[in-house]
Design an enzyme around this catalytic site. Structure first.
Site, PDB file in Angstrom:
ATOM      1  CB  CYS A 232      12.187 -29.066   8.615  1.00  0.00           C
ATOM      2  SG  CYS A 232      13.343 -30.137   9.065  1.00  0.00           S
TER       3      CYS A 232
ATOM      4  CG  HIS B 208      11.604 -23.956   5.602  1.00  0.00           C
ATOM      5  ND1 HIS B 208      11.958 -23.017   4.989  1.00  0.00           N
ATOM      6  CD2 HIS B 208      12.592 -24.409   6.444  1.00  0.00           C
ATOM      7  CE1 HIS B 208      13.253 -22.767   5.350  1.00  0.00           C
ATOM      8  NE2 HIS B 208      13.783 -23.430   6.165  1.00  0.00           N
TER       9      HIS B 208
ATOM     10  CB  CYS C 213      18.576 -26.374   8.551  1.00  0.00           C
ATOM     11  SG  CYS C 213      18.018 -25.212   7.369  1.00  0.00           S
TER      12      CYS C 213
ATOM     13  NE  ARG D  13      19.675 -24.098   4.909  1.00  0.00           N
ATOM     14  CZ  ARG D  13      19.690 -22.784   5.271  1.00  0.00           C
ATOM     15  NH1 ARG D  13      19.100 -21.790   4.629  1.00  0.00           N
ATOM     16  NH2 ARG D  13      20.074 -22.848   6.664  1.00  0.00           N
TER      17      ARG D  13
END
Lengths: 288, 109
Positions: A202, A206, A249, A245
């Site tokens: 992740c 991000h 992802c 989401r």
């Protein structure tokens, strides 16, 4: 003789150290994990990376960090694409169940203005409870079937509840309970560990690439990333929840996604929301 | 070019060709039992990835395609796919084991 005494002394000291190590309890999970320090470092990183972005603006993801996208978003927001879901959500939220009760009967403050406190750690069950999980548990307690988690009515109810919390900063609590710390740590690990054939975490997108382009998209900073959920995503052409989401992802990095509301996803949501404490709820939101 | 050299080169070309043909023949000649063994090994590796909660979608796709090819009695293709699935599953297990410690290096401090 002196040498023998010294040897005995050293051995005795070594035995004492060993004995203490066995007798003293190991450092507890709370002692080893420092979520407050994690949060400070997390927020400082993004504040430094995007010095012109106000804390609450991080809730707007790519629109907070890219001027052109922000202009497009401002145009979109003249007729927000989530408005239909918001209207449906309010109706669904207020419609009584077959037994006459409503969602309001299941939540503190009748479910109004509480989004910023979710997810929370339930000390009775020893698990993280997200708003969507609480919505379905409310339904089940009242004899209704649970809703699918990613889209549709769940996203609509979620959107309405989030809208009643707009402007209230995330206030995720971490109780002094080793199980809560363990859940937090699992979520943190999930956020930072690489997975899938593409070997992405992740954080790869991000944190390390926040604000940069990934093909046509600008990657949202992780700070405040969940504050706008649920979202209407143009790519989906519909509303989607946090589960949707996370699942998409995982799929994008070629990792087999978990079921919605899997323990790991809930822990991840707990960690990410805690990292965003102080960022005001802005949901429902829109994304490209 | 001397005739001996020509002979040596010809022999090499023949050898390479024969090896390639033998390989293709072996893939074609893979039997059902050989495929089943390869598929079993791939499934076992994928179960390990599942236990570590780190399966990859291409592994699942390769396993599915292998089963389809086997159902069509194309055991050569099925065995190739099963072997590919096993390699992918092993890589995902390795990734999970490595990341069990490496993730901490990425934490913001």
């Amino acid at each position: 003789m002196k040498v023998a005494i010294a040897t005995i002394g050293r051995r005795a000291a070594a035995c004492l150290v060993l004995l203490l190590a066995l007798v003293l309890p190991p450092a507890s999970a709370e002692q080893r994990i420092d979520p407050a320090a994690d949060q400070r470092a997390f927020q400082a990183y993004f504040r430094q990376a995007f010095p012109s972005v106000a804390l609450n603006d991080f809730a707007n993801g790519p629109y907070a960090v890219d001027k052109d996208m922000r202009k497009q978003w401002e145009e979109i927001m003249q007729f927000p694409p989530y408005d239909f879901a918001l209207e449906d959500g309010k109706k669904l939220f207020e419609t009584p169940f077959k037994n006459g009760k409503t969602y309001a009967d299941c939540f503190p403050q009748k479910g109004i203005g509480i989004r910023q406190n979710y997810p929370y750690f339930d000390r009775q069950t020893g698990e993280v409870v997200t708003l969507d999980l609480a919505i379905n548990r409310c339904r089940e307690q009242n004899g209704e079937t649970p809703l699918p988690y990613q889209v549709g009515d769940m996203a609509a109810i979620d959107a309405y509840m989030a809208s009643t919390s707009r402007g209230k900063p995330f206030a995720i609590a971490l109780p002094a309970d080793p199980r809560a710390f363990a859940a937090y740590e699992k979520g943190k690990k999930f956020f930072y560990e690489r997975r899938g054939q593409l070997n992405f975490s992740c954080a790869s997108c991000h944190v390390q690439a926040a604000g940069k382009r990934l093909r046509g998209d600008i990657l949202a900073p992780a700070l405040g990333i969940l504050a706008s959920f649920p979202i209407y995503r143009s790519d989906w052409g519909s509303m989607g929840t946090v589960d949707r989401r996370f699942i998409s992802c995982n799929d994008q990095v070629r990792s087999v996604a978990f079921k919605p509301e899997d323990e790991l996803y809930r822990d991840l949501e707990y960690f990410l929301s805690y990292m965003s404490n102080g960022v005001a709820i802005a949901g429902p939101g829109t994304r490209p | 070019m001397k005739p001996e050299k020509i002979m040596v080169r010809l022999a090499l070309v023949l050898l390479v060709g024969a090896t390639a043909l033998a390989g293709a023949a072996s893939a074609q000649a893979a039997t059902q039992s050989e495929f089943e063994a390869a598929y079993r090994a791939a499934t076992e590796a994928e179960q390990k990835a599942s236990a570590l909660r780190n399966q990859w979608t291409p592994t699942e796709a390769a396993l599915e395609a292998a089963a389809k090819a086997a159902a069509a009695k194309d055991y050569g293709t099925a065995m190739d796919l099963a072997r590919r699935a096993e390699a992918l599953a092993e890589a995902s297990v390795e990734q999970a084991k490595e990341q069990d410690k490496l993730w901490q290096n990425a934490v913001l401090k």
